[in-house]
Design a protein around this motif. Structure first.
Motif, PDB file in Angstrom:
ATOM      1  N   SER A  77      64.178 -67.617  60.235  1.00  0.00           N
ATOM      2  CA  SER A  77      64.621 -67.597  58.831  1.00  0.00           C
ATOM      3  C   SER A  77      65.117 -66.201  58.458  1.00  0.00           C
ATOM      4  CB  SER A  77      63.477 -67.999  57.894  1.00  0.00           C
ATOM      5  OG  SER A  77      62.971 -69.263  58.234  1.00  0.00           O
ATOM      6  N   GLY A  82      68.748 -66.640  54.598  1.00  0.00           N
ATOM      7  CA  GLY A  82      68.908 -67.602  53.512  1.00  0.00           C
ATOM      8  C   GLY A  82      67.596 -68.315  53.239  1.00  0.00           C
ATOM      9  N   ALA A  83      67.669 -69.642  53.207  1.00  0.00           N
ATOM     10  CA  ALA A  83      66.470 -70.436  52.918  1.00  0.00           C
ATOM     11  C   ALA A  83      65.395 -70.228  53.985  1.00  0.00           C
ATOM     12  CB  ALA A  83      66.859 -71.912  52.846  1.00  0.00           C
ATOM     13  N   ALA A 374      71.146 -73.092  55.882  1.00  0.00           N
ATOM     14  CA  ALA A 374      70.214 -72.085  55.349  1.00  0.00           C
ATOM     15  C   ALA A 374      70.972 -70.871  54.820  1.00  0.00           C
ATOM     16  CB  ALA A 374      69.219 -71.676  56.437  1.00  0.00           C
ATOM     17  N   ALA A 375      72.046 -70.540  55.525  1.00  0.00           N
ATOM     18  CA  ALA A 375      72.824 -69.356  55.144  1.00  0.00           C
ATOM     19  C   ALA A 375      73.459 -69.513  53.759  1.00  0.00           C
ATOM     20  CB  ALA A 375      73.896 -69.083  56.195  1.00  0.00           C
ATOM     21  N   THR A 376      73.617 -70.752  53.302  1.00  0.00           N
ATOM     22  CA  THR A 376      74.226 -70.983  51.978  1.00  0.00           C
ATOM     23  C   THR A 376      73.168 -71.064  50.880  1.00  0.00           C
ATOM     24  OG1 THR A 376      74.077 -73.404  52.099  1.00  0.00           O
ATOM     25  CG2 THR A 376      76.026 -72.383  53.092  1.00  0.00           C
ATOM     26  N   MET A 377      71.895 -70.920  51.273  1.00  0.00           N
ATOM     27  CA  MET A 377      70.805 -71.103  50.304  1.00  0.00           C
ATOM     28  C   MET A 377      70.061 -69.776  50.089  1.00  0.00           C
ATOM     29  SD  MET A 377      69.628 -74.829  51.825  1.00  0.00           S
ATOM     30  CE  MET A 377      68.159 -75.092  50.838  1.00  0.00           C
ATOM     31  N   THR A 378      69.102 -69.788  49.155  1.00  0.00           N
ATOM     32  CA  THR A 378      68.389 -68.545  48.820  1.00  0.00           C
ATOM     33  C   THR A 378      66.998 -68.539  49.454  1.00  0.00           C
ATOM     34  OG1 THR A 378      67.306 -69.493  46.888  1.00  0.00           O
ATOM     35  CG2 THR A 378      69.525 -68.585  46.565  1.00  0.00           C
ATOM     36  N   PRO A 379      66.384 -67.361  49.580  1.00  0.00           N
ATOM     37  CA  PRO A 379      65.043 -67.263  50.168  1.00  0.00           C
ATOM     38  C   PRO A 379      63.959 -67.989  49.363  1.00  0.00           C
ATOM     39  CG  PRO A 379      66.121 -65.127  50.187  1.00  0.00           C
ATOM     40  CD  PRO A 379      66.987 -66.022  49.357  1.00  0.00           C
ATOM     41  N   GLN A 381      64.332 -70.966  48.461  1.00  0.00           N
ATOM     42  CA  GLN A 381      64.467 -72.383  48.826  1.00  0.00           C
ATOM     43  C   GLN A 381      63.919 -72.637  50.232  1.00  0.00           C
ATOM     44  OE1 GLN A 381      68.810 -72.513  47.841  1.00  0.00           O
ATOM     45  NE2 GLN A 381      68.209 -74.287  46.606  1.00  0.00           N
TER      46      GLN A 381
END
Lengths: 406, 273
Positions: A77, A82-83, A374-379, A381
């Motif tokens: 992660s 990202g997420a 994951a790369a398009t989401m925030t930590p 999430q």
């Protein structure tokens, strides 16, 4: 169609005819209809029978080793930024994949029906191994049908099945892969229907198989949901699983279908790329038709002939998909996407190096897409990826691609 | 009256049993199929059953599986099969023709488009191995619209209450699958066949044909004694394949089928007398 998140929508499928919307059903020869009807009755009685459920739960806990952990892949992660990604560790099950959840269940059905012989089809060999394993434990005769091509690329699993006492039949018709193994298993079943239980390995085949295999695999999603709430205090934002026939995916997804906030991604095998036609992605690039007893999305040509598929992973190398996935695609509840051979290989190497977990090549497709997602989401999430199987069986395939002689 | 009903009535008046040979369209070649069909009629065929090749023929034994593979390799497809039907009809307007195949090619073409094209080509009936009565409504509506028979299968495993349901929707004739297994398997139990046919007759006045496992004059004679029609497939396909494998040409392969069919015809007729 629009998404209707009412409880009834997902609980209402399949209907009495085994249909998920326009998909599913029972497209088999007349000889098998009585056996399917018998299985429906037996399953309907046993699935609500407390003693049967206790027996199943006992086997899942003490023989399979459930519950499987929900593991936070911290280094992976962090590397993406990202997420947060959690892995549902089905690779830690006895025999190394999610397949055993289903074979334990179906073998119990066979036992209750007094069948002394079980048969199975297998692609990568994981379902064959899981079936041979449970047959050994229950003292049942076991015959596994496997395409000649797959026998060559999965030699280790073939030997495992033989060690477990199963007979492995090499299938030399058609494309000599999973679909042909399933044809041959159906031919055996129609011949030996009186004493034989056909343990189908995925959420395909004629009704009631897509339903009962789903029910047996739902233990994955039920555990994951509870584990997510316990470990993170909330539901995940997304679920990711690879889809060949789709049993590990439906097992993870199904218990979350009512949770509208949870996005779902089923990852098909993109092979050499969708544009090359050398892939195994019927939901992405196929059309509805009938194969192996159900109506579903298929890879087929302009004459309705089933096309040859390609995937680096034998377990995803199948031209059809479980009918419930076809329905979930049409109603828009699950997103179906692809990962190509080379993306899966990269994910295989990355997870092995960064987490010390060697995933199956099938699973690696889900990992590849999860990394992109994951790369398009925030930590803040979270994503749960179904780590559906371990990669030991694929070491020789990977070595060959990397030009290494083991 | 449909060609199939007419043919069975005519045979019943003569106290004869129908001989129904099965071959796969396009095997051993596209060009050989129509000449082979005519030659089968000359050799005693009453109705011709033409297999539609499919990539995944789940109910077939190895002999017919390979015929499907050969036909597909020869470029056979469903629309081409219908063209062959049309070609056959140019010089034979009386022999009933039925197609036997799997759901997917027909479904892909579209039930309505299939019914229109098949009817225009001169086809009389369809058997789809993997469309049981539970799934049949959509295709039946289209076949009935063009007065085409949909032939149902009854199996050794079909319970009697189900036979009654199948009989209620059947037309043309009922096809009894004589054994549990795939085409070309070899364990015909005549006592069971006799009992099962009697059970079907309790629910239907339609003619009963028996297929799967009939391979020569003797087995055909035994079945003819209790059935209205005898279907022979694998034995014929095998005779053709063997002739070619032994270096024979297409004409010789056709004659091998004609010769075996002639023997089977004699076997059947000797049962009637």
């Amino acid at each position: 169609m629009t998404i209707n998140a009412s409880k009834d929508l997902y609980a209402a499928v399949p209907d009495e005819q085994g249909r998920f919307g326009p998909y599913g059903g029972k497209f088999v020869s007349e000889t098998l209809m009585a056996a399917l009807a018998e299985l429906e009755v037996v399953y309907s009685n046993l699935s609500t029978d407390k003693h049967f459920q206790q027996e199943l739960d006992h086997d899942l806990q003490h023989y399979v080793g459930r519950p499987s952990p929900l593991y936070e892949a911290k280094r992976w992660s962090d590397s993406i930024g990202g997420a947060r990604i959690y892995l549902k560790r089905e690779d830690l099950n006895h025999t190394g994949a999610h397949k055993v959840n289903n074979t334990v269940g179906q073998a119990l059905l066979a036992k209750h029906m007094g069948k002394k012989r079980v048969i199975a089809e297998t692609g990568a060999g994981q379902h064959g191994v899981a079936t041979a394993t449970i047959a050994a434990r229950l003292g049942l005769d076991c015959v596994v049908f496997m395409g000649e091509t797959d026998i060559q690329r999965q030699a280790l699993n073939v030997y495992r099945m033989k060690l477990l006492g199963a007979e492995v039949v090499s299938v030399t018709s058609g494309s000599r892969t999973l679909k042909d193994a399933m044809n041959e298993a159906m031919r055996d079943w129609v011949t030996n229907v009186d004493n034989t239980f056909y343990i189908i390995g995925t959420v395909a085949g004629p009704h009631p198989y897509p339903m009962l295999v789903r029910d047996f695999q739902c233990v994955i999603g039920r555990e994951a949901r509870a584990q997510s709430l316990a470990q993170t205090g909330r539901l995940p934002d997304a679920l990711v699983a690879c889809v060949g026939g789709g049993s590990n995916a439906i097992g993870l997804f199904h218990p979350f279908l009512h949770d509208e906030s949870v996005a779902m991604y089923g990852v098909e095998a993109g092979g050499h790329g969708i544009s090359t036609n050398q892939h195994a992605a019927p939901l992405t690039a196929g059309t509805p038709g009938v194969l192996h007893g159900n109506r579903t999305y298929l890879m087929q040509d302009s004459d309705g002939q089933i096309m040859d598929t390609h995937s680096i992973s034998a377990g995803l190398d199948y031209p059809g998909v479980g009918p419930e996935h076809s329905w979930l695609k049409d109603i828009g509840r699950v997103n179906y996407v692809v990962a190509n051979d080379d993306e899966a290989l990269r994910a295989f190497h990355k997870l092995t190096k960064i987490e010390g977990i060697m995933p199956a090549l099938e699973t690696s497709h889900a990992l590849a897409y999860a990394e992109t997602l994951a790369a398009t989401m925030t930590p803040e999430q979270t994503i749960i990826v179904n780590l559906s199987g371990r990669g030991d069986k694929d070491i020789l395939t990977v070595a060959e691609i990397d030009g290494i002689v083991v | 009256m449909s060609r199939i009903a007419g043919r069975f009535q005519q045979l019943a008046a003569q106290r004869r049993t129908a001989l129904i040979p099965y071959i796969v369209a396009g095997d051993p070649s596209q060009d050989a199929t129509v000449p082979l069909m005519h030659r089968m009629v000359e050799s005693g065929a009453d109705i011709i059953e033409l297999g539609v090749p499919f990539s995944d023929p789940m109910s077939e034994g190895p002999v017919i599986q390979q015929a499907h593979e050969r036909a597909l390799a020869n470029g056979m497809c469903l629309s081409r099969v219908l063209e062959l039907v049309q070609e056959f009809r140019k010089s034979d307007d009386t022999t009933p023709l039925l197609l036997m195949g799997y759901a997917n090619p027909v479904m892909y073409m579209g039930y309505k488009a299939f019914a229109d094209a098949a009817s225009a080509a001169g086809l009389d009936a369809l058997i789809t191995v993997d469309i049981p009565p539970e799934e049949v409504d959509d295709i039946n509506a289209q076949l009935q619209r063009v007065d085409m028979d949909n032939i149902f299968l009854v199996a050794p495993t079909t319970p009697e209450e189900r036979i009654s349901r199948i009989a209620a929707g059947a037309s043309g004739f009922i096809y009894y699958v004589s054994l549990k297994g795939v085409t070309g398997a070899g364990h015909l139990d005549m006592e069971e066949v006799t009992q099962r046919l009697a059970a079907i007759r309790r629910h239907s006045q339609l003619p009963l044909a028996v297929g799967f496992g009939i391979k020569d004059a003797d087995s055909a004679r035994a079945v003819a004694a209790v059935a209205d029609g005898v279907v022979v497939g694998s034995a014929l396909v095998n005779a053709m394949a063997q002739t070619l494998a032994d270096g024979g040409n297409s004409g010789q392969a056709i004659e091998a089928v004609a010769s075996l069919l002639g023997e089977i015809r004699q076997g059947i007729d000797s049962a009637a007398s």
